[in-house]
Design a protein around this motif. Structure first.
Motif, short mmCIF file in Angstrom:
data_model
loop_
_atom_site.label_atom_id
_atom_site.label_comp_id
_atom_site.label_asym_id
_atom_site.label_seq_id
_atom_site.Cartn_x
_atom_site.Cartn_y
_atom_site.Cartn_z
N ASP A 2 -14.93 2.46 10.39
CA ASP A 2 -16.21 3.12 10.63
C ASP A 2 -17.22 2.57 9.63
OD1 ASP A 2 -16.27 5.00 8.17
OD2 ASP A 2 -14.28 5.25 9.03
N ALA A 3 -18.48 2.91 9.83
CA ALA A 3 -19.55 2.33 9.01
C ALA A 3 -19.38 2.67 7.53
CB ALA A 3 -20.90 2.82 9.52
N ASP A 4 -18.96 3.89 7.26
CA ASP A 4 -18.84 4.33 5.87
C ASP A 4 -17.72 3.55 5.16
OD1 ASP A 4 -19.48 6.17 3.73
OD2 ASP A 4 -17.47 7.00 4.09
N THR A 5 -16.58 3.41 5.84
CA THR A 5 -15.45 2.65 5.27
C THR A 5 -15.89 1.21 5.00
OG1 THR A 5 -13.91 4.05 6.47
CG2 THR A 5 -13.06 1.93 5.72
N ALA A 6 -16.62 0.63 5.95
CA ALA A 6 -17.06 -0.76 5.80
C ALA A 6 -18.04 -0.89 4.64
CB ALA A 6 -17.71 -1.23 7.10
N ALA A 7 -18.93 0.09 4.51
CA ALA A 7 -19.95 0.02 3.46
C ALA A 7 -19.33 0.10 2.07
CB ALA A 7 -20.96 1.15 3.64
N LYS A 8 -18.17 0.76 1.99
CA LYS A 8 -17.53 0.95 0.68
C LYS A 8 -16.50 -0.13 0.36
CE LYS A 8 -18.18 5.92 0.45
NZ LYS A 8 -17.68 7.15 1.04
N LEU B 182 -16.70 -6.45 10.90
CA LEU B 182 -15.40 -6.23 11.54
C LEU B 182 -14.79 -4.91 11.06
CD1 LEU B 182 -12.94 -7.13 13.25
CD2 LEU B 182 -12.09 -8.33 11.21
N LEU B 183 -14.90 -4.64 9.77
CA LEU B 183 -14.33 -3.38 9.25
C LEU B 183 -15.04 -2.18 9.86
CD1 LEU B 183 -13.87 -4.27 5.45
CD2 LEU B 183 -12.14 -4.30 7.26
N LEU C 247 0.83 -1.21 0.00
CA LEU C 247 0.00 0.00 0.00
C LEU C 247 0.87 1.26 0.00
CD1 LEU C 247 -2.76 -1.12 2.52
CD2 LEU C 247 -3.03 -0.82 0.05
N ALA C 248 1.94 1.23 0.78
CA ALA C 248 2.82 2.40 0.85
C ALA C 248 3.45 2.68 -0.52
CB ALA C 248 3.91 2.18 1.91
N ALA C 249 3.69 1.61 -1.28
CA ALA C 249 4.30 1.79 -2.60
C ALA C 249 3.27 2.17 -3.67
CB ALA C 249 5.01 0.50 -3.01
N ALA D 166 -7.86 3.97 7.40
CA ALA D 166 -9.13 3.91 6.67
C ALA D 166 -8.94 4.38 5.23
CB ALA D 166 -10.19 4.75 7.37
N SER D 167 -8.13 5.41 5.03
CA SER D 167 -7.95 5.89 3.64
C SER D 167 -7.18 4.86 2.82
CB SER D 167 -7.29 7.26 3.61
OG SER D 167 -6.01 7.20 4.18
N ALA D 168 -6.20 4.19 3.44
CA ALA D 168 -5.46 3.15 2.70
C ALA D 168 -6.35 1.95 2.39
CB ALA D 168 -4.23 2.71 3.50
#
Ligand code: PGA
Length: 255
Positions: free
Chosen positions: A202-208, A196-197, A120-122, A159-161
């Motif tokens: 958060d709910a938004d990250t999990a939903a996406k 789990l996500l 991910l970092a790369a 979350a952004s990664a």
């Protein structure tokens, strides 16, 4: 939560199959069949095929990935390949934590986590695999196993990664065996991963989050699996080596 928040991804995992010339031929055959896909299309190919596959896929909607990646960018790691090396030959994705790596090559949740963070970092996109053994399903601990793996594998991933991570739920007993999880079994675990996500992020990250199912998905069973609410695509082994079968799965995901 809304399934339409997510674009499904169908990823082929060629495993240890096809020479560069055969890779090029298969991509050329698949290209016109998936040109109108309404989902993401990826082939994760042997390292030596990446350049040929990327060249064949250039200008199409097919993306190319590797089947693993090391966590250091260079150094004394005989037999390993870094994210920078993969990107230099055209890979945009890497499968990490496949059960065959865990079972036959001693990969642990900790090394999987190192690989995920480095990829991910790369700037690689990651297809992170998890899943229970047959004995674990029979013991009724599937969700515990998958939660444990996912938690360690994603430790330190923001979350952004996570937007660049696809999670592939692959029950080990279903891989390459012709045994498929029922759509309900597969959805239950994918739903549990999404839950789990939501806890970890958060709910938004999990939903996406895009959560695939893998394990003997094929042209005949794909539509029923992909219709499930929490299944956003598939990681396809055997059927990804046959152009028409793979294209039929892509069509099922695009419907
Ligand atoms: P399979 O492999 O489709 O051949 O079961 C899936 C995988 O290992 O990703």
């Amino acid at each position: 939560m809304d399934k339409s928040l997510r674009t499904p991804v169908i990823a082929g995992n060629w495993k240890m199959n096809l020479t560069p010339a055969a890779a090029k031929a298969l991509i050329e055959e698949v290209k016109p069949l998936v040109a109108d896909a309404g989902c993401g299309v990826v082939f994760c190919v042997p390292y030596v095929d990446i350049a040929a596959a990327a060249e064949a896929a250039a200008g199409s909607n097919i993306k190319i990935g590797a089947q693993n990646v090391h966590w250091e960018s260079k150094g004394a790691y005989t037999g390993e390949i870094s994210a920078e090396m993969l990107q230099a030959v055209g890979a945009e994705y890497a499968v990490i934590g496949h059960s065959e790596r865990r079972q036959f090559f001693g990969e642990t949740d900790v090394t999987v986590n190192l690989r995920v963070k480095a990829a991910l970092a790369a700037g690689l996109k990651v297809i992170l695999c998890n899943g229970e053994l047959l004995e674990q399903r029979q013991q009724g601990i599937t969700m515990e196993v998958v939660r444990y793996q996912t938690k360690i594998n994603l430790a330190g991933v923001s979350a952004s990664a996570l937007a660049n991570v696809i999670i592939a739920y692959e029950p080990v007993w279903a891989i390459g065996t012709g045994l498929t999880a029922t759509p309900e079994q597969a959805n239950e675990v994918c739903k549990g991963i999404r839950q789990l996500l939501a806890e970890l992020y958060d709910a938004d990250t999990a939903a996406k989050a895009v959560i695939q199912y893998g394990g003997s998905m094929n042209a005949a069973n794909a539509a029923d699996l992909l219709a499930q609410y929490d299944i956003d695509g598939g990681l396809i082994g055997g059927a990804s080596l046959k152009a028409k079968d793979f294209a039929a799965i892509v069509a099922a995901a695009s419907a």
